[in-house]
Design a protein around this motif. Sequence first.
Motif, PDB file in Angstrom:
ATOM      1  N   ILE A 202       0.832  -1.209   0.000  1.00 21.07           N
ATOM      2  CA  ILE A 202       0.000   0.000   0.000  1.00 21.07           C
ATOM      3  C   ILE A 202       0.868   1.260   0.000  1.00 21.07           C
ATOM      4  O   ILE A 202       1.910   1.289   0.655  1.00 21.07           O
ATOM      5  CB  ILE A 202      -0.957  -0.050   1.234  1.00 21.07           C
ATOM      6  N   PRO A 203       0.464   2.283  -0.770  1.00 20.09           N
ATOM      7  CA  PRO A 203       1.200   3.558  -0.734  1.00 20.09           C
ATOM      8  C   PRO A 203       0.997   4.233   0.628  1.00 20.09           C
ATOM      9  O   PRO A 203      -0.079   4.115   1.225  1.00 20.09           O
ATOM     10  CB  PRO A 203       0.524   4.400  -1.821  1.00 20.09           C
ATOM     11  N   VAL A 204       2.012   4.932   1.106  1.00 19.63           N
ATOM     12  CA  VAL A 204       1.912   5.642   2.379  1.00 19.63           C
ATOM     13  C   VAL A 204       2.213   7.122   2.162  1.00 19.63           C
ATOM     14  O   VAL A 204       3.296   7.476   1.690  1.00 19.63           O
ATOM     15  CB  VAL A 204       2.874   5.046   3.428  1.00 19.63           C
ATOM     16  N   GLY A 205       1.219   7.962   2.471  1.00 23.61           N
ATOM     17  CA  GLY A 205       1.396   9.410   2.401  1.00 23.61           C
ATOM     18  C   GLY A 205       1.105   9.972   3.779  1.00 23.61           C
ATOM     19  O   GLY A 205       1.983  10.079   4.623  1.00 23.61           O
ATOM     20  N   GLU A 236       6.483   4.644   1.088  1.00 18.86           N
ATOM     21  CA  GLU A 236       6.517   6.086   0.906  1.00 18.86           C
ATOM     22  C   GLU A 236       7.348   6.423  -0.328  1.00 18.86           C
ATOM     23  O   GLU A 236       8.177   5.631  -0.765  1.00 18.86           O
ATOM     24  CB  GLU A 236       7.169   6.759   2.126  1.00 18.86           C
ATOM     25  N   ALA A 237       7.134   7.620  -0.858  1.00 15.64           N
ATOM     26  CA  ALA A 237       8.018   8.106  -1.924  1.00 15.64           C
ATOM     27  C   ALA A 237       9.307   8.598  -1.265  1.00 15.64           C
ATOM     28  O   ALA A 237       9.271   9.208  -0.188  1.00 15.64           O
ATOM     29  CB  ALA A 237       7.344   9.226  -2.688  1.00 15.64           C
ATOM     30  N   GLU A 253       9.186  16.280  -1.760  1.00 16.95           N
ATOM     31  CA  GLU A 253       9.159  16.365  -3.211  1.00 16.95           C
ATOM     32  C   GLU A 253       9.027  14.978  -3.826  1.00 16.95           C
ATOM     33  O   GLU A 253       9.814  14.088  -3.528  1.00 16.95           O
ATOM     34  CB  GLU A 253      10.437  17.033  -3.743  1.00 16.95           C
ATOM     35  N   THR A 254       8.023  14.769  -4.650  1.00 21.03           N
ATOM     36  CA  THR A 254       7.879  13.528  -5.415  1.00 21.03           C
ATOM     37  C   THR A 254       6.858  13.755  -6.508  1.00 21.03           C
ATOM     38  O   THR A 254       5.963  14.596  -6.364  1.00 21.03           O
ATOM     39  CB  THR A 254       7.433  12.340  -4.531  1.00 21.03           C
ATOM     40  N   ILE A 255       6.993  13.004  -7.577  1.00 20.12           N
ATOM     41  CA  ILE A 255       6.026  13.083  -8.667  1.00 20.12           C
ATOM     42  C   ILE A 255       4.677  12.518  -8.218  1.00 20.12           C
ATOM     43  O   ILE A 255       3.637  12.828  -8.794  1.00 20.12           O
ATOM     44  CB  ILE A 255       6.560  12.315  -9.898  1.00 20.12           C
ATOM     45  N   ALA A 256       4.718  11.716  -7.153  1.00 21.77           N
ATOM     46  CA  ALA A 256       3.489  11.101  -6.639  1.00 21.77           C
ATOM     47  C   ALA A 256       2.811  12.072  -5.686  1.00 21.77           C
ATOM     48  O   ALA A 256       2.845  11.918  -4.463  1.00 21.77           O
ATOM     49  CB  ALA A 256       3.841   9.789  -5.942  1.00 21.77           C
ATOM     50  N   THR A 257       2.172  13.092  -6.249  1.00 23.06           N
ATOM     51  CA  THR A 257       1.669  14.214  -5.448  1.00 23.06           C
ATOM     52  C   THR A 257       0.695  13.783  -4.351  1.00 23.06           C
ATOM     53  O   THR A 257       0.645  14.413  -3.300  1.00 23.06           O
ATOM     54  CB  THR A 257       0.974  15.259  -6.337  1.00 23.06           C
ATOM     55  N   ALA A 258      -0.050  12.724  -4.581  1.00 23.51           N
ATOM     56  CA  ALA A 258      -1.047  12.321  -3.587  1.00 23.51           C
ATOM     57  C   ALA A 258      -0.409  11.775  -2.307  1.00 23.51           C
ATOM     58  O   ALA A 258      -1.066  11.675  -1.275  1.00 23.51           O
ATOM     59  CB  ALA A 258      -2.018  11.295  -4.179  1.00 23.51           C
ATOM     60  N   ILE A 259       0.877  11.437  -2.355  1.00 27.18           N
ATOM     61  CA  ILE A 259       1.576  11.016  -1.121  1.00 27.18           C
ATOM     62  C   ILE A 259       2.755  11.946  -0.810  1.00 27.18           C
ATOM     63  O   ILE A 259       3.678  11.568  -0.085  1.00 27.18           O
ATOM     64  CB  ILE A 259       2.052   9.536  -1.186  1.00 27.18           C
ATOM     65  N   ILE A 261       3.740  14.136   1.334  1.00 31.77           N
ATOM     66  CA  ILE A 261       3.387  14.614   2.677  1.00 31.77           C
ATOM     67  C   ILE A 261       4.589  14.396   3.591  1.00 31.77           C
ATOM     68  O   ILE A 261       5.097  13.277   3.701  1.00 31.77           O
ATOM     69  CB  ILE A 261       2.147  13.858   3.206  1.00 31.77           C
ATOM     70  N   GLY A 262       5.045  15.464   4.219  1.00 29.13           N
ATOM     71  CA  GLY A 262       6.276  15.406   5.006  1.00 29.13           C
ATOM     72  C   GLY A 262       6.070  15.136   6.485  1.00 29.13           C
ATOM     73  O   GLY A 262       7.023  14.864   7.209  1.00 29.13           O
ATOM     74  N   ASN A 263       4.810  15.210   6.930  1.00 30.20           N
ATOM     75  CA  ASN A 263       4.519  15.019   8.353  1.00 30.20           C
ATOM     76  C   ASN A 263       3.191  14.274   8.499  1.00 30.20           C
ATOM     77  O   ASN A 263       2.163  14.865   8.804  1.00 30.20           O
ATOM     78  CB  ASN A 263       4.460  16.382   9.054  1.00 30.20           C
ATOM     79  N   PRO A 264       3.210  12.951   8.265  1.00 19.70           N
ATOM     80  CA  PRO A 264       1.969  12.165   8.184  1.00 19.70           C
ATOM     81  C   PRO A 264       1.107  12.272   9.445  1.00 19.70           C
ATOM     82  O   PRO A 264       1.620  12.139  10.566  1.00 19.70           O
ATOM     83  CB  PRO A 264       2.471  10.724   8.012  1.00 19.70           C
ATOM     84  N   ALA A 265      -0.197  12.481   9.255  1.00 22.41           N
ATOM     85  CA  ALA A 265      -1.123  12.634  10.389  1.00 22.41           C
ATOM     86  C   ALA A 265      -1.225  11.350  11.211  1.00 22.41           C
ATOM     87  O   ALA A 265      -1.356  11.393  12.428  1.00 22.41           O
ATOM     88  CB  ALA A 265      -2.494  13.058   9.879  1.00 22.41           C
ATOM     89  N   SER A 266      -1.153  10.188  10.551  1.00 21.74           N
ATOM     90  CA  SER A 266      -1.334   8.911  11.260  1.00 21.74           C
ATOM     91  C   SER A 266      -0.002   8.176  11.462  1.00 21.74           C
ATOM     92  O   SER A 266       0.046   6.950  11.487  1.00 21.74           O
ATOM     93  CB  SER A 266      -2.312   8.017  10.484  1.00 21.74           C
TER      94      SER A 266
END
Lengths: 369, 369
Positions: A202-205, A236-237, A253-259, A261-266
């Motif tokens: 699973i992708p992680v953002g 993660e990216a 920074e990543t091309i995978a914009t949907a992930i 995220i530099g400070n994940p909420a969960s």
Amino acid sequence: MLTLSESGPLSPPQLGSRHWPGLIHHYAQWLPVTDATPVVSLCEGNTPLIAAPAIAKRMGKPCEVYLKYDGLNPTGSFKDRGMTMAVSKAKEAGASAIICASTGNTSAAAAAYAAQGNMKAYVVIPDGYVAKGKLAQTLMYGAEIIAIKDNFDKALAMVRQLTEKYPVALVNSVNRYRLEGQKTAAFEVVDSLGDAPDWLCIPVGNAGNITAYWMGFCHYYQHKKATRRPRMMGFEAEGSAAIVRNQVIEHPETIATAIRIGNPASWVRAKASYQASHGTIDSVTDDEILDAYRLLARSCGVFCEPASAASVAGLLKYRDQVPAHARIVCVLTGNGLKDPETAILHSHAQIQTGVEPDLKSIVKAMGMD
Amino acid sequence: MLTLSESGPLSPPQLGSRHWPGLIHHYAQWLPVTDATPVVSLCEGNTPLIAAPAIAKRMGKPCEVYLKYDGLNPTGSFKDRGMTMAVSKAKEAGASAIICASTGNTSAAAAAYAAQGNMKAYVVIPDGYVAKGKLAQTLMYGAEIIAIKDNFDKALAMVRQLTEKYPVALVNSVNRYRLEGQKTAAFEVVDSLGDAPDWLCIPVGNAGNITAYWMGFCHYYQHKKATRRPRMMGFEAEGSAAIVRNQVIEHPETIATAIRIGNPASWVRAKASYQASHGTIDSVTDDEILDAYRLLARSCGVFCEPASAASVAGLLKYRDQVPAHARIVCVLTGNGLKDPETAILHSHAQIQTGVEPDLKSIVKAMGMD
């Protein structure tokens, strides 16, 4: 027969036995809803689990690989699973408006469910964010978009503050009902396969989805709907790998914009999830993500968002550790049509132009002469 | 446990009872397939039937309106239903390549199913057709695109000629298996509602889909899976209303590009279908289509292609003829994400920019002060 009310009570409409009434009605016993909950649904969930023999072949041993394609939710991403819960519970609490700070899939989902639920939706974004294309869905669904002269963190702080003082419900990822809805994806995987898979990639953002899947697998396992739980393999990216590097990334920074995220909420719960499952969270590079993105389209016929391909990129990275005869599910979180520009830039495909309109020339262009 | 073969035999994989194996496996007894057919599937079909109370309310009488949202098929349109059949039958016949002349949804579907079936896909288009964006999906799925120095009619003539001489299967709408696959949408509507609806509103372009739905409703009625058949209400765009005007339109024009067809391939059968059902084929203007397109997004939370909205535009045009207590299904053939430009141009939405980042200014911008 009566006109359907704008939002029904928990009992689903009386239709045929094969009707899919949306994930709240279908999984009501597993969710914090009651007969008093006015369900706002677009028949989200029930997304396909697609066999991917071309990826299984790359593992170099007998195994099964499936793609849980959540890009086929109503607004094109897994966010719909959480949003049907968040909006229904907001309506139950008496709210007639919802708000979020988001420029992506969350704002599209919020706007769509508000529309179906006959509620107002507000989206607060940083000014100077001029990519109207990215907001096409949110605009179409009729949300009010307010661009403030500050950054994203300030936008989020403002909506949090605002929802404390005004009767507007916050549907950002801090809303606890979001993960409750998202966990139903794990139920669907088990219901579809007959048991939990060996691995779940699973992708992680923001790290909410890996947390939600683990919740779902644990619930089903505890209630004997599954005989086991999968190893949770989160990816993660590389340019925004906060959990892997164990530090907040100031400028992800990543091309995978949907992930991106530099400070994940969960963060904390995601870490607990992969550890409890004897899984891992690792990172994949943008090149690995793009390779998987192309492989999925060209060899499996599935066009997902770049961020979604992180799950398959991760599986390919860990192929040597895949046990023989394993059953693996890769989660694809969003639809590729959300981001046509990346597809055009990175498809590596060519159009042959100026071909003479005769059989011989066409056959030659096809390489069949 | 064995590696899944690249394309399975007719028996679906042994998975859980809730697994959706794609429409060929699910509806095999109703389709021209046998155990020898190598099924190429992306788990198409099983698309949601979404209640649309906001549209029902506009009828001004008690009734139920549902949206059959076929834009949630794997490549984003109803074409996937026909393509799983066409590609599986081509593979059964020994073809290792498929070809079509198309610039839109058909080429995307052909390319995706070829990818999953480990076959080559060729798409022939007129040269000078430079809108690479429209081809983003087809490029991603890895089809070979050949642009000839001539028009669309010539492209179609060339692929027909080519498939007579070379072992490449033609999957344009002349392929008879396409409608066989498409008729399963009618099965799903009946299986979901428990019986056929009173009205079935549907966009009409090439006129294949209205023909296929009618086939499906008739099969189910004949085999007592439904107690009745719906009135078929088909709607062409005014600028390409060949059937309504009873003449070929040389230069069809409409914003609804997916139904911009001046000489429908299934003209005769479509006419027979609506007449046998005591229905109608009428036209709707581009303004009516755009109004319905916005209404669907803003009031129902469903973002479809402009062409799809013709079904709802037609229902609104015929609202006075809707019987009280009617159950109506409107078919939405494609995903709105296929055409973001039209959304951005016609959403009628505004972004409020330059708002000061303080609570008072934001609340004022929200109109809540």
